[in-house]
Design a protein around this motif. Structure first.
Motif, mmCIF file in Angstrom:
data_model
loop_
_atom_site.group_PDB
_atom_site.id
_atom_site.type_symbol
_atom_site.label_atom_id
_atom_site.label_comp_id
_atom_site.label_asym_id
_atom_site.label_seq_id
_atom_site.Cartn_x
_atom_site.Cartn_y
_atom_site.Cartn_z
ATOM 1 N N SER A 22 0.169 28.492 -56.126
ATOM 2 C CA SER A 22 -0.582 29.525 -55.404
ATOM 3 C C SER A 22 0.032 30.910 -55.567
ATOM 4 N N THR A 112 -1.939 25.608 -45.081
ATOM 5 C CA THR A 112 -2.612 25.056 -46.252
ATOM 6 C C THR A 112 -2.438 25.994 -47.443
ATOM 7 N N ARG A 114 -3.305 28.162 -50.535
ATOM 8 C CA ARG A 114 -4.454 28.957 -50.978
ATOM 9 C C ARG A 114 -4.188 29.367 -52.415
ATOM 10 N N LYS A 147 -9.130 38.276 -48.136
ATOM 11 C CA LYS A 147 -8.801 36.869 -48.417
ATOM 12 C C LYS A 147 -10.010 36.128 -48.962
ATOM 13 N N GLN A 148 -11.200 36.420 -48.401
ATOM 14 C CA GLN A 148 -12.417 35.757 -48.880
ATOM 15 C C GLN A 148 -12.694 36.098 -50.341
ATOM 16 N N TYR A 151 -9.056 34.754 -52.704
ATOM 17 C CA TYR A 151 -8.686 33.353 -52.889
ATOM 18 C C TYR A 151 -9.882 32.511 -53.314
ATOM 19 N N ARG A 152 -9.582 31.382 -53.929
ATOM 20 C CA ARG A 152 -10.606 30.448 -54.393
ATOM 21 C C ARG A 152 -10.212 29.040 -53.970
ATOM 22 N N LYS A 153 -11.092 28.097 -54.227
ATOM 23 C CA LYS A 153 -10.780 26.694 -53.950
ATOM 24 C C LYS A 153 -9.677 26.238 -54.899
#
Length: 192
Positions: A22, A112, A114, A147-148, A151-153
């Motif tokens: 990450s 978690t 990211r 952040k939206q 970040y990605r899955k």
């Protein structure tokens, strides 16, 4: 007094790998990272950044603390205890430290992993300290929006494979056995 919190070494290793992915200092697959560390360890090199196996070899580390400081000055707890019963976990710490207890949240927040869309940029922001500056100085609403977009899955190939898990079980088995004996606690559940 010394407080030691140990996590299942297999979960700890993979969690570190996810964190390194990450921030852009590692890339899948995990097996390649394990190969690299194994080569470094055989060659006598100690990599301070990617210690997936070496940081999880707890037995000798814990033994040194107990020998040098004495069992009465060291408490060894498991990360899983904190996850399952945070209140009791903290009560044991307060008691060991001889401190009065204090109000605690009912549950703890999970951290978690990211994954940034631009791994190299993310790594640059981390190593230069700019990411920390952004955390401190940018308003929370703007950070949430960023952040939206940022970040990605997690990539589909970022999973702990059965082969890697079996490999880590084999590596950690002697260490877990030694640690279990040292602490008088059966930790073989870490290898299930």
């Amino acid at each position: 007094k010394i407080l030691i919190i140990l996590r299942n070494p297999i979960q700890r290793a993979f969690s570190e790998f996810l964190m390194n992915c990450s921030i852009g200092t590692a890339r899948p697959p995990f097996s390649s990272a394990l190969d690299l560390e194994e080569r470094d360890m055989r060659a006598g090199r100690f990599n301070t950044y990617h210690r997936y196996v070496s940081a999880g070899l707890y037995w000798k580390q814990v033994e040194r603390y107990l020998r040098v400081f004495g069992r009465d000055r060291v408490i060894v707890l498991r990360f899983e205890e904190m996850q399952h019963n945070f209140q009791n976990f903290m009560a044991r710490i307060w008691e060991f430290l001889e401190l009065p207890s204090c109000p605690l949240p009912d549950e703890i927040k999970q951290n978690t992993a990211r994954f940034p869309k631009a791994e190299r940029l993310n790594n640059l922001l981390e190593v230069t300290g700019l990411k920390e500056l952004i955390r401190r100085e940018v308003p929370q609403q703007l950070k949430n929006l960023a952040k939206q977009l940022y970040y990605r899955k997690p990539p589909a190939d970022l999973k702990l494979t059965e082969e890697d898990k079996t490999r880590l079980k084999r590596i950690f088995r002697p260490d877990v056995a030694g640690l279990s004996e040292l602490l008088g606690e059966d930790l073989r559940c870490w290898l299930d």
